[in-house]
Design an enzyme around this catalytic site. Structure first.
Site, short mmCIF file in Angstrom:
data_model
loop_
_atom_site.label_atom_id
_atom_site.label_comp_id
_atom_site.label_asym_id
_atom_site.label_seq_id
_atom_site.Cartn_x
_atom_site.Cartn_y
_atom_site.Cartn_z
N ALA A 129 0.87 -1.26 0.17
CA ALA A 129 0.04 0.06 0.00
C ALA A 129 0.88 1.15 -0.14
O ALA A 129 0.27 2.34 0.02
CB ALA A 129 -0.99 0.17 1.18
N ASP A 178 12.17 5.60 4.55
CA ASP A 178 11.33 4.69 5.28
C ASP A 178 11.65 4.33 6.80
O ASP A 178 11.30 4.24 7.72
CB ASP A 178 11.00 3.47 4.59
CG ASP A 178 10.45 3.83 3.01
OD1 ASP A 178 10.02 5.11 3.01
OD2 ASP A 178 10.43 2.89 2.22
#
Length: 388
Positions: A129, A178
């Site tokens: 996602a 991230d």
């Protein structure tokens, strides 16, 4: 939810390995408020950790082997620590095993001298996602091992371990954003990261105070970062920097773009223009948050999406529809988030309009014949931590 997942992962560990774990650690997924594909160009990013996490139950062994299981697979991967290499591991196990390998590669641990590990994973971070389920795995595992092996690494060092695992073990050419977001997150804050210096600063978002929330619209269109589109964009950026005679596109300013247009072919120029203008948008967003608050950043989010759609060409029709529908239904701003080619969009939304936006997006997707998206709100949250 967190307590349930903690209990589940402990129980799964005990069932799979026949012992009790030394503890449970967790690390969150992340959404990127703004700053897409700027990280591997030494640029600026503004992600935040989300309130969806990966949990790792971990225990020490009395031999030099490592076993990794997860609640989302029946497979238990097992290997000797000194046999770890990118060639012998594939699939989801590459993320946790890659962290162990990277600790050795970076000189933080002597894999011939440390005890083996049993690891069980559970997560409510959606996979595919664009919310960095991989960095959540890496953060939870790295944070646990740092404690159990008594390595004494700080959070930025652990982020580098996660990036090395992802780049060199899994083979996904991502930047460090991230992992930094997952390890350094704070409640109701974003993490402003200079990807060149790896300096990170918390920036208050003030969403709660302004009665705002962030809605994630997961298009359910899957992407694979290790595939061609991401690599091509990265190669274009490197070619653009080389042609402009700079170490990285971080060193190109908006004022340099006319010269860049003369030197570069059209596609490379548009890739460069996205990175250069996106870096400026990140700086402008940080300044706007500090001086005017979150309700003033909508146009910057919208402009970021247009740039990714038109210049970097990493959006897809479903993402464009999600963004346009959210904007029309009252979002302050909206943009795709993550690597692109699928995944999710985010919308900055007044709380009272969330349901209206969700209904509008569902209706628009149905009208266009697309599969139903999954929508949910996320709260900027704390980074990696020990749970029990």
């Amino acid at each position: 939810m967190s307590q349930d997942l903690r209990d589940i992962v402990r129980a799964e560990f005990e069932q799979a390995f026949g012992t009790t774990p030394a503890g449970v650690w967790s690390s969150p997924g992340r959404a990127n408020l703004i700053g897409e594909h700027t990280d591997y160009n030494d640029g600026f990013v503004l992600p935040f950790a989300i309130d969806r996490r990966t949990f790792a139950a971990v225990g020490l062994r009395d031999d030099a082997r490592i076993r990794v299981g997860s609640t989302f697979s029946d497979e238990i991967a097992e290997i000797a620590l000194d046999e770890l290499s990118p060639d012998v591991v594939s699939g989801w196990a590459g993320y946790p095993l890659g962290v162990v390998w990277a600790l050795g590669q970076l000189g933080h641990a002597d894999l011939a001298a440390v005890p083996g590990l049993d690891i069980m994973l559970e997560s409510d971070v959606p996979v595919g996602a664009g919310l960095s389920s991989s960095a959540a795995i890496e953060g939870a595992v790295a944070f646990a091992i740092d404690e159990l092996w008594r390595l004494g690494l700080d959070r930025v060092q652990l982020a580098r371990v996660g990036r090395t695992a992802e780049n060199e073990f899994v083979g996904a050419p991502t930047g460090i954003m991230d992992q930094m977001a997952s390890l350094l997150g704070r409640d109701d804050s974003a993490v402003f990261i200079d990807c060149r210096t790896q300096e990170a600063t918390a920036v208050d978002l003030g969403l709660a105070e302004h009665d705002l929330t962030i809605l994630v619209i997961d298009t359910q269109v899957e992407h694979a970062h290790a595939s061609g589109g991401y690599r091509e964009r990265r190669a274009s950026c490197e070619a653009g920097a080389a042609a402009l005679g700079v170490p990285a596109l971080r060193d190109v300013t908006v004022d340099d773009l006319p010269r860049a247009k003369e030197l570069l072919d059209d596609v490379t120029f548009r890739r460069v223009r996205h990175i250069v203008t996106e870096n400026q948008r990140v700086l402008d967003t940080v300044e706007t948050l500090r001086t005017q608050g979150p309700r003033a950043i909508g146009e910057l989010l919208d402009a970021s999406h247009r740039s990714m759609r038109d210049d970097f060409e990493i959006s897809v029709p479903e993402l464009d529809l999600a963004v346009e529908t959210a904007q029309a239904a009252g979002a302050i701003g909206a943009r795709m988030t993550g690597g692109g080619f699928g995944g999710s969009a985010i919308a900055l939304v007044p709380r009272e309009l969330v349901s209206r936006l969700q209904v509008a997006v569902d209706g628009a997707f149905a009208e266009h014949g697309y599969g139903q998206p999954v929508t949910f709100t996320v709260t900027p949250s704390e980074g990696a931590r020990r749970e029990v």
